[in-house]
Design a protein around this motif. Structure first.
Motif, PDB file in Angstrom:
ATOM      1  N   ARG A 184      -1.086  -5.406  -1.026  1.00 31.16           N
ATOM      2  CA  ARG A 184      -0.124  -6.535  -0.352  1.00 31.16           C
ATOM      3  C   ARG A 184       1.085  -6.415  -0.977  1.00 31.16           C
ATOM      4  NH1 ARG A 184      -1.015 -11.860   1.522  1.00 31.16           N
ATOM      5  NH2 ARG A 184       0.572 -13.550   0.449  1.00 31.16           N
ATOM      6  N   PRO A 185       2.154  -6.438  -0.269  1.00 29.35           N
ATOM      7  CA  PRO A 185       3.395  -6.407  -0.385  1.00 29.35           C
ATOM      8  C   PRO A 185       4.256  -7.597  -0.953  1.00 29.35           C
ATOM      9  CG  PRO A 185       3.554  -6.689   1.907  1.00 29.35           C
ATOM     10  CD  PRO A 185       2.108  -6.582   1.418  1.00 29.35           C
ATOM     11  N   ALA A 186       3.340  -8.018  -2.237  1.00 25.62           N
ATOM     12  CA  ALA A 186       3.759  -9.200  -2.839  1.00 25.62           C
ATOM     13  C   ALA A 186       3.595  -9.357  -4.265  1.00 25.62           C
ATOM     14  CB  ALA A 186       3.493 -10.591  -2.062  1.00 25.62           C
ATOM     15  N   GLY A 187       4.088  -9.834  -5.180  1.00 24.07           N
ATOM     16  CA  GLY A 187       3.629 -10.168  -6.454  1.00 24.07           C
ATOM     17  C   GLY A 187       3.329  -8.678  -7.235  1.00 24.07           C
ATOM     18  N   ILE A 188       4.177  -7.741  -6.882  1.00 27.86           N
ATOM     19  CA  ILE A 188       4.047  -6.448  -7.835  1.00 27.86           C
ATOM     20  C   ILE A 188       5.270  -5.760  -8.159  1.00 27.86           C
ATOM     21  CG2 ILE A 188       3.604  -4.970  -5.350  1.00 27.86           C
ATOM     22  CD1 ILE A 188       1.883  -3.165  -7.011  1.00 27.86           C
ATOM     23  N   GLY A 189       5.350  -5.436  -9.293  1.00 27.59           N
ATOM     24  CA  GLY A 189       6.801  -5.128  -9.663  1.00 27.59           C
ATOM     25  C   GLY A 189       7.124  -3.630  -9.595  1.00 27.59           C
ATOM     26  N   ALA A 190       8.404  -3.306 -10.028  1.00 30.43           N
ATOM     27  CA  ALA A 190       8.711  -1.898 -10.165  1.00 30.43           C
ATOM     28  C   ALA A 190       8.132  -1.154 -11.387  1.00 30.43           C
ATOM     29  CB  ALA A 190      10.146  -1.642 -10.352  1.00 30.43           C
ATOM     30  N   ASP A 191       7.887  -1.687 -12.643  1.00 33.91           N
ATOM     31  CA  ASP A 191       6.982  -1.163 -13.750  1.00 33.91           C
ATOM     32  C   ASP A 191       5.507  -0.866 -13.392  1.00 33.91           C
ATOM     33  OD1 ASP A 191       9.215  -1.541 -15.176  1.00 33.91           O
ATOM     34  OD2 ASP A 191       8.707  -3.241 -16.171  1.00 33.91           O
ATOM     35  N   THR A 192       4.927  -1.725 -12.695  1.00 34.77           N
ATOM     36  CA  THR A 192       3.481  -1.605 -12.344  1.00 34.77           C
ATOM     37  C   THR A 192       3.384  -0.514 -11.096  1.00 34.77           C
ATOM     38  OG1 THR A 192       3.042  -4.019 -12.629  1.00 34.77           O
ATOM     39  CG2 THR A 192       1.553  -2.540 -11.085  1.00 34.77           C
ATOM     40  N   LEU A 193       4.370  -0.180 -10.374  1.00 34.57           N
ATOM     41  CA  LEU A 193       4.220   0.677  -9.461  1.00 34.57           C
ATOM     42  C   LEU A 193       4.704   1.987 -10.160  1.00 34.57           C
ATOM     43  CD1 LEU A 193       6.258  -0.947  -6.518  1.00 34.57           C
ATOM     44  CD2 LEU A 193       3.749  -0.242  -6.393  1.00 34.57           C
ATOM     45  N   ALA A 194       5.500   2.236 -11.295  1.00 35.63           N
ATOM     46  CA  ALA A 194       5.670   3.351 -11.813  1.00 35.63           C
ATOM     47  C   ALA A 194       4.097   3.589 -12.769  1.00 35.63           C
ATOM     48  CB  ALA A 194       6.812   3.168 -12.465  1.00 35.63           C
ATOM     49  N   ARG A 195       3.674   2.768 -13.247  1.00 34.86           N
ATOM     50  CA  ARG A 195       2.422   2.985 -13.863  1.00 34.86           C
ATOM     51  C   ARG A 195       1.760   3.750 -12.863  1.00 34.86           C
ATOM     52  NH1 ARG A 195       0.093  -1.911 -16.776  1.00 34.86           N
ATOM     53  NH2 ARG A 195      -1.315  -0.410 -17.799  1.00 34.86           N
ATOM     54  N   MET A 196       1.464   2.981 -11.837  1.00 38.10           N
ATOM     55  CA  MET A 196       0.493   3.599 -10.861  1.00 38.10           C
ATOM     56  C   MET A 196       0.666   4.896 -10.473  1.00 38.10           C
ATOM     57  SD  MET A 196       0.447  -0.077  -8.459  1.00 38.10           S
ATOM     58  CE  MET A 196      -0.445   0.473  -7.151  1.00 38.10           C
ATOM     59  N   ARG A 197       1.864   5.296 -10.338  1.00 39.87           N
ATOM     60  CA  ARG A 197       2.152   6.474 -10.000  1.00 39.87           C
ATOM     61  C   ARG A 197       1.765   7.853 -10.911  1.00 39.87           C
ATOM     62  NH1 ARG A 197       1.649  10.610  -7.981  1.00 39.87           N
ATOM     63  NH2 ARG A 197       3.219  12.119  -7.208  1.00 39.87           N
ATOM     64  N   ARG A 198       1.981   7.254 -12.365  1.00 38.99           N
ATOM     65  CA  ARG A 198       1.746   8.101 -13.333  1.00 38.99           C
ATOM     66  C   ARG A 198       0.157   8.413 -13.558  1.00 38.99           C
ATOM     67  NH1 ARG A 198       5.883   5.123 -15.936  1.00 38.99           N
ATOM     68  NH2 ARG A 198       4.285   3.705 -17.057  1.00 38.99           N
ATOM     69  N   VAL A 199      -0.759   7.159 -13.063  1.00 43.73           N
ATOM     70  CA  VAL A 199      -2.103   7.543 -13.326  1.00 43.73           C
ATOM     71  C   VAL A 199      -2.857   8.081 -11.810  1.00 43.73           C
ATOM     72  CG1 VAL A 199      -2.551   5.905 -14.890  1.00 43.73           C
ATOM     73  CG2 VAL A 199      -2.628   5.029 -12.682  1.00 43.73           C
ATOM     74  N   GLY A 200      -1.600   8.488 -10.855  1.00 48.61           N
ATOM     75  CA  GLY A 200      -2.383   9.124  -9.662  1.00 48.61           C
ATOM     76  C   GLY A 200      -1.871   8.532  -8.365  1.00 48.61           C
ATOM     77  N   ALA A 201      -1.562   7.461  -8.129  1.00 48.72           N
ATOM     78  CA  ALA A 201      -1.235   6.909  -7.018  1.00 48.72           C
ATOM     79  C   ALA A 201      -0.224   7.567  -6.219  1.00 48.72           C
ATOM     80  CB  ALA A 201      -0.737   5.491  -6.913  1.00 48.72           C
ATOM     81  N   SER A 202      -0.678   8.363  -5.040  1.00 49.19           N
ATOM     82  CA  SER A 202       0.106   9.151  -4.311  1.00 49.19           C
ATOM     83  C   SER A 202       0.309   8.463  -2.882  1.00 49.19           C
ATOM     84  CB  SER A 202      -0.478  10.396  -4.045  1.00 49.19           C
ATOM     85  OG  SER A 202      -1.911  10.385  -3.377  1.00 49.19           O
ATOM     86  N   VAL A 203      -0.501   7.612  -2.633  1.00 48.12           N
ATOM     87  CA  VAL A 203      -0.001   7.005  -1.006  1.00 48.12           C
ATOM     88  C   VAL A 203      -0.621   5.249  -1.303  1.00 48.12           C
ATOM     89  CG1 VAL A 203      -0.738   6.836   1.297  1.00 48.12           C
ATOM     90  CG2 VAL A 203      -0.455   8.732   0.171  1.00 48.12           C
ATOM     91  N   LEU A 204       0.378   4.428  -0.860  1.00 50.52           N
ATOM     92  CA  LEU A 204      -0.178   3.197  -0.785  1.00 50.52           C
ATOM     93  C   LEU A 204       0.092   2.442   0.504  1.00 50.52           C
ATOM     94  CD1 LEU A 204       1.356   1.723  -4.166  1.00 50.52           C
ATOM     95  CD2 LEU A 204      -1.044   2.229  -3.643  1.00 50.52           C
ATOM     96  N   VAL A 205      -1.134   1.939   1.280  1.00 54.33           N
ATOM     97  CA  VAL A 205      -0.935   1.226   2.660  1.00 54.33           C
ATOM     98  C   VAL A 205      -0.451  -0.066   2.281  1.00 54.33           C
ATOM     99  CG1 VAL A 205      -2.148   0.819   4.711  1.00 54.33           C
ATOM    100  CG2 VAL A 205      -2.510   3.118   3.320  1.00 54.33           C
ATOM    101  N   TRP A 206       0.504  -0.317   2.844  1.00 52.04           N
ATOM    102  CA  TRP A 206       1.042  -1.834   2.732  1.00 52.04           C
ATOM    103  C   TRP A 206       0.787  -2.800   3.902  1.00 52.04           C
ATOM    104  CZ3 TRP A 206       2.614  -2.919  -2.083  1.00 52.04           C
ATOM    105  CH2 TRP A 206       3.170  -2.192  -2.853  1.00 52.04           C
ATOM    106  N   GLY A 207       0.116  -4.005   3.760  1.00 57.12           N
ATOM    107  CA  GLY A 207      -0.168  -4.800   4.732  1.00 57.12           C
ATOM    108  C   GLY A 207       0.929  -5.827   5.087  1.00 57.12           C
TER     109      GLY A 207
END
Length: 266
Positions: free
Chosen positions: A79-102
Motif C-alpha cells: 500500500r503506498p502509504a505509511g512506509i518510509g525510505a529507511d524501511t524501503l532501503a531495508r527491504m531492498r537489502r534483504v532481497g526486495a526486487s519488485v514491489l506492486v503498489w496499489g
C-alpha cells in the motif's frame, strides 16, 4: 502469509474476509530458508494481499530476514502509504526486487469515494524512495470504476506522467465487479443502485452495461499513452510481463507444463 486486509476499500473483495491474519515472521523466514536449502530456489513472488498492512509485523519480518541472510530475491504487494525510505532501503537489502503498489484510484476524487485513503503526492514520494532504494516499482491503477468521468481520466494520466520516471511498469486493469465487495453489498453508500446486468448503475450517469461497453476503448487509450502500460485485454486476461525478469523463469515453466499436458503436444 496474510489473509484479509485491514483497510476498507469499496471496490475490493479482500474486505469480504472478516479477519486480518498474519503468519508469524519467524515461520515465514523458516519456510523460505527451508525452500532455499531443499530446492535451491532463490526468487520468490509472495502471494499476500499486503506486505505493509501492519508496520510492527513488517519490522520484525525484516529483522529476521536480515539475521537469516538468505540472499534471495522477492516481490510483494504494498500500500503506498505509511512506509518510509529507511524501511524501503531495508527491504531492498534483504532481497526486495519488485514491489506492486496499489494506487488503484487514478484521481483523488475516486480515492475518497472508494475509501482508498491514498493521497497521490505522498504516494509519489514513496515511489521515488523505492526507486532510489533500487526496487522496481509496478503501479496498479484500475480504470473504468463506477463514477469515473473524463476529469478523473485526465487526472489519472497526469499522475502517470508524474510517476513515470520512478516506475518500471504500470498495470492498468479495467474495473472488475466483485460481488463480495463493500460496493456490491451496499451500493447506496457509493451513490449507486443494483444494475439489471449484474453490476451497479449510476442513477444520473452510466449504466453498468454502458460502462462495461466502453472499457476496451478506455484500456486502449491508456495503453496508447506510454509503452510502460500493461493491463487486461478485452477478455480480461492479465498481461504476464509485469515483474520482468523476476517471474520470467516461472512463466516459462508454466507454459512448458501446459504444452506437455496438451493432447496435441509431441
Amino acid at each position: 502469509y496474510s489473509i484479509g486486509c485491514p483497510f476498507r476499500c469499496g471496490f475490493c473483495n479482500a474486505t469480504s474476509r472478516r479477519v486480518y491474519r498474519l503468519r508469524a515472521p519467524e515461520k515465514i523466514v523458516a519456510d523460505l530458508d527451508n525452500v532455499v536449502r531443499r530446492s535451491g530456489v532463490m526468487r520468490f513472488h509472495m502471494l499476500s494481499h499486503l506486505l505493509n498492512g501492519d508496520s510492527r509485523h513488517l519490522d520484525e519480518l525484516l529483522t529476521r530476514l536480515e539475521s537469516a541472510n538468505l540472499k534471495i530475491f522477492w516481490s510483494d504487494c504494498c500500500r503506498p502509504a505509511g512506509i518510509g525510505a529507511d524501511t524501503l532501503a531495508r527491504m531492498r537489502r534483504v532481497g526486495a526486487s519488485v514491489l506492486v503498489w496499489g494506487i488503484d484510484c487514478g484521481s483523488e476524487r475516486l480515492s475518497r469515494l472508494m475509501n482508498k485513503g491514498v493521497h497521490h503526492d505522498s504516494a509519489l514520494g514513496i515511489l521515488k524512495a523505492s526507486h532510489r532504494a533500487g526496487i522496481r516499482n509496478v503501479v496498479n491503477i484500475i480504470i473504468g470504476m463506477p463514477h469515473e468521468n473524463e476529469q478523473d481520466i485526465e487526472e489519472t494520466l497526469r499522475f502517470i506522467d508524474r510517476a513515470k520516471p520512478y516506475v518500471h511498469r504500470f498495470e492498468t486493469p479495467t474495473y472488475l465487479f466483485h460481488h463480495e465487495s463493500l460496493l456490491a453489498r451496499s451500493p447506496e453508500r457509493y451513490g449507486l443502485v443494483p444494475g439489471a446486468d449484474g453490476g451497479v448503475d449510476e442513477p444520473s450517469g452510466l449504466s453498468w452495461k454502458q460502462r462495461t461497453a466502453r472499457m476496451p476503448d478506455l484500456a486502449r487509450r491508456m495503453a496508447a499513452r506510454d509503452p510502460l502500460m500493461r493491463g487486461y485485454d478485452p477478455r480480461g486476461r492479465l498481461t504476464r510481463a509485469l515483474t520482468g525478469p523476476l517471474l520470467s523463469p516461472l512463466w516459462a515453466r508454466i507454459r512448458a507444463a501446459k504444452r506437455a499436458r496438451s493432447p496435441t503436444s509431441g
